[in-house]
Enzyme design. Sequence first.
Site, PDB file in Angstrom:
ATOM      1  N   GLY A  46       0.838  -1.183   0.000  1.00 28.41           N
ATOM      2  CA  GLY A  46       0.000   0.000   0.000  1.00 28.41           C
ATOM      3  C   GLY A  46       0.877   1.238   0.000  1.00 28.41           C
ATOM      4  O   GLY A  46       2.060   1.164   0.348  1.00 28.41           O
ATOM      5  N   GLN A  51       3.105   9.847   1.599  1.00 25.65           N
ATOM      6  CA  GLN A  51       4.399   9.161   1.483  1.00 25.65           C
ATOM      7  C   GLN A  51       5.184   9.577   0.245  1.00 25.65           C
ATOM      8  O   GLN A  51       6.378   9.309   0.147  1.00 25.65           O
ATOM      9  CB  GLN A  51       4.201   7.639   1.470  1.00 25.65           C
ATOM     10  N   CYS A  88       6.665  -0.458   6.852  1.00 27.92           N
ATOM     11  CA  CYS A  88       6.212   0.778   6.217  1.00 27.92           C
ATOM     12  C   CYS A  88       7.313   1.255   5.280  1.00 27.92           C
ATOM     13  O   CYS A  88       8.483   1.296   5.676  1.00 27.92           O
ATOM     14  CB  CYS A  88       5.934   1.830   7.286  1.00 27.92           C
ATOM     15  N   LEU A  89       6.937   1.610   4.055  1.00 23.73           N
ATOM     16  CA  LEU A  89       7.938   2.061   3.080  1.00 23.73           C
ATOM     17  C   LEU A  89       8.642   3.334   3.553  1.00 23.73           C
ATOM     18  O   LEU A  89       9.732   3.642   3.103  1.00 23.73           O
ATOM     19  CB  LEU A  89       7.282   2.290   1.716  1.00 23.73           C
ATOM     20  N   HIS A 131      -3.629   0.870   8.014  1.00 26.61           N
ATOM     21  CA  HIS A 131      -2.289   1.473   8.042  1.00 26.61           C
ATOM     22  C   HIS A 131      -2.241   2.689   7.108  1.00 26.61           C
ATOM     23  O   HIS A 131      -1.733   3.751   7.476  1.00 26.61           O
ATOM     24  CB  HIS A 131      -1.277   0.399   7.609  1.00 26.61           C
ATOM     25  N   GLU A 132      -2.811   2.539   5.902  1.00 28.52           N
ATOM     26  CA  GLU A 132      -2.771   3.640   4.918  1.00 28.52           C
ATOM     27  C   GLU A 132      -3.640   4.812   5.368  1.00 28.52           C
ATOM     28  O   GLU A 132      -3.260   5.977   5.204  1.00 28.52           O
ATOM     29  CB  GLU A 132      -3.204   3.142   3.531  1.00 28.52           C
ATOM     30  N   HIS A 135      -1.905   6.984   7.716  1.00 26.11           N
ATOM     31  CA  HIS A 135      -0.987   7.939   7.081  1.00 26.11           C
ATOM     32  C   HIS A 135      -1.692   9.258   6.762  1.00 26.11           C
ATOM     33  O   HIS A 135      -1.083  10.325   6.815  1.00 26.11           O
ATOM     34  CB  HIS A 135      -0.424   7.361   5.779  1.00 26.11           C
TER      35      HIS A 135
HETATM   36 ZN    ZN Z   1       3.255   3.137   5.895  1.00 23.69          ZN
END
Ligand code: ZN
Length: 171
Positions: A46, A51, A88-89, A131-132, A135
Amino acid sequence: MAVRKIVTAENPVLRQKAKKVHRFDNSHKKLIADMFETMEVARGAGLAAPQIGLSIRLFVAEYEGERIALFNPEIVKREGSVLGTEGCLSIPGYIGENIPRAEKITVKAQDYKGRQVRHELEGWFARIVQHEIDHLDGILYLDRLQRPEDLKELVPEEEEALEEEVAVQPE
Ligand code: ZN
């Protein structure tokens, strides 16, 4: 399509509450395509707009071949609670364990044309989406850790380390 740069945890954009999207036009199509491409290259499940430095309420996610791109998402129903591991990226090199999430959620959102959509999700896909959406509210999984020791540093794989060593050896 283009791969965008993913910002990391110290970037303040990840701590802002992202703005609601009111205008829906063709530019979103390109943005969504870029986000999917960026997510794929980074091997993520995701990716939220903040991000890539855009403070707007949009995220993309993929699970078992199903792709969603949702604007202005809102969780309208939550059921159950499960603990799980997340990466997480924007927090490369780490994972968080025992992160609590609802097991099942209903999400109300808008698609790229601004049409109302609803998704009922469970399990891993529900976790990714929670999670997204976090953000978009400036929340990282770090904030949901139950104990500091649940944050684990990933050890680079031995073969990779070996390759690097080999690479720097003079001939
Ligand atoms: Zn993340």
